[in-house]
Design an enzyme around this catalytic site. Sequence first.
Site, PDB file in Angstrom:
ATOM      1  N   VAL A   8       0.978  -1.059   0.083  1.00 39.46           N
ATOM      2  CA  VAL A   8      -0.054   0.118  -0.046  1.00 39.46           C
ATOM      3  C   VAL A   8       0.873   1.377   0.041  1.00 39.46           C
ATOM      4  O   VAL A   8       2.079   1.202   0.520  1.00 39.46           O
ATOM      5  CB  VAL A   8      -1.013   0.095   1.285  1.00 39.46           C
ATOM      6  CG1 VAL A   8      -1.946  -1.074   1.160  1.00 39.46           C
ATOM      7  CG2 VAL A   8      -0.367  -0.180   2.657  1.00 39.46           C
ATOM      8  N   SER A   9       0.234   2.393  -0.600  1.00 40.07           N
ATOM      9  CA  SER A   9       1.177   3.347  -0.625  1.00 40.07           C
ATOM     10  C   SER A   9       1.349   4.383   0.554  1.00 40.07           C
ATOM     11  O   SER A   9       2.397   5.346   0.411  1.00 40.07           O
ATOM     12  CB  SER A   9       0.430   4.248  -1.905  1.00 40.07           C
ATOM     13  OG  SER A   9       0.575   3.547  -3.091  1.00 40.07           O
ATOM     14  N   LYS A  10       0.729   4.257   1.518  1.00 42.48           N
ATOM     15  CA  LYS A  10       0.737   5.059   2.642  1.00 42.48           C
ATOM     16  C   LYS A  10       1.260   4.433   3.976  1.00 42.48           C
ATOM     17  O   LYS A  10       0.413   3.255   4.213  1.00 42.48           O
ATOM     18  CB  LYS A  10      -0.569   5.910   3.027  1.00 42.48           C
ATOM     19  CG  LYS A  10      -0.666   7.097   1.705  1.00 42.48           C
ATOM     20  CD  LYS A  10      -1.835   7.944   1.704  1.00 42.48           C
ATOM     21  CE  LYS A  10      -2.104   8.800   0.742  1.00 42.48           C
ATOM     22  NZ  LYS A  10      -3.026   9.824   1.131  1.00 42.48           N
TER      23      LYS A  10
END
Length: 204
Positions: A8-10
């Site tokens: 996931v990006s965050k």
Amino acid sequence: MLIGYMRVSKADGSQSTDLQRDALLSAGVEEQNLYEDQASGRKDDRPQLAACIKGMRSGDTLLVWKLDRLGRDLRHLVNTVHDLTERGIGLKVLTGEGAAIDTTTASGKLVFGIFAALAEFERELISERTKAGLASARARGHKGGRPYKMTPAKVRLAMAAMGHKETKVGVLCEELGITRQTLYRHVSPTGELRPDGTKLLKSH
């Protein structure tokens, strides 16, 4: 063994891997064989991906939900796929644009092979571009420098490209750094190998 990788990006918890996890579990990956990173798409540091790949063995298959979960950019993606191929590790993409990649099928192996060819071709380009004299001569429109050369990687890329009707031969030749004559000596207009192409692939 099936190994699953999620990203996931965050890292602040605002994104969830639930969708990826469910898809990977449904595809047969066991819970203990799931790896997860929380990192942006362009971040170099992905400790779980590194651990995942390091622990895999020949015959294993790496599963990802989408292709963009694996690579931070095209170069990283191509090199990662190439390294997996060299070690005899398979790759399967479950959904999205890369879903054609599945080395458990014949067509998937073809796509995988094209990725390996791209990695080889990229290394050739880097090597060629370090030759400042040749690059300078080309920038000035001079025809001097190293002769046009066909390589195994270029042959494989040409075969894949020529198999598509929308391919523009002039653009392809420019990208590969070869002449039309060189291209057609090795690959037919429909992407079939010609004698020179067959000889070149067999010699490497």
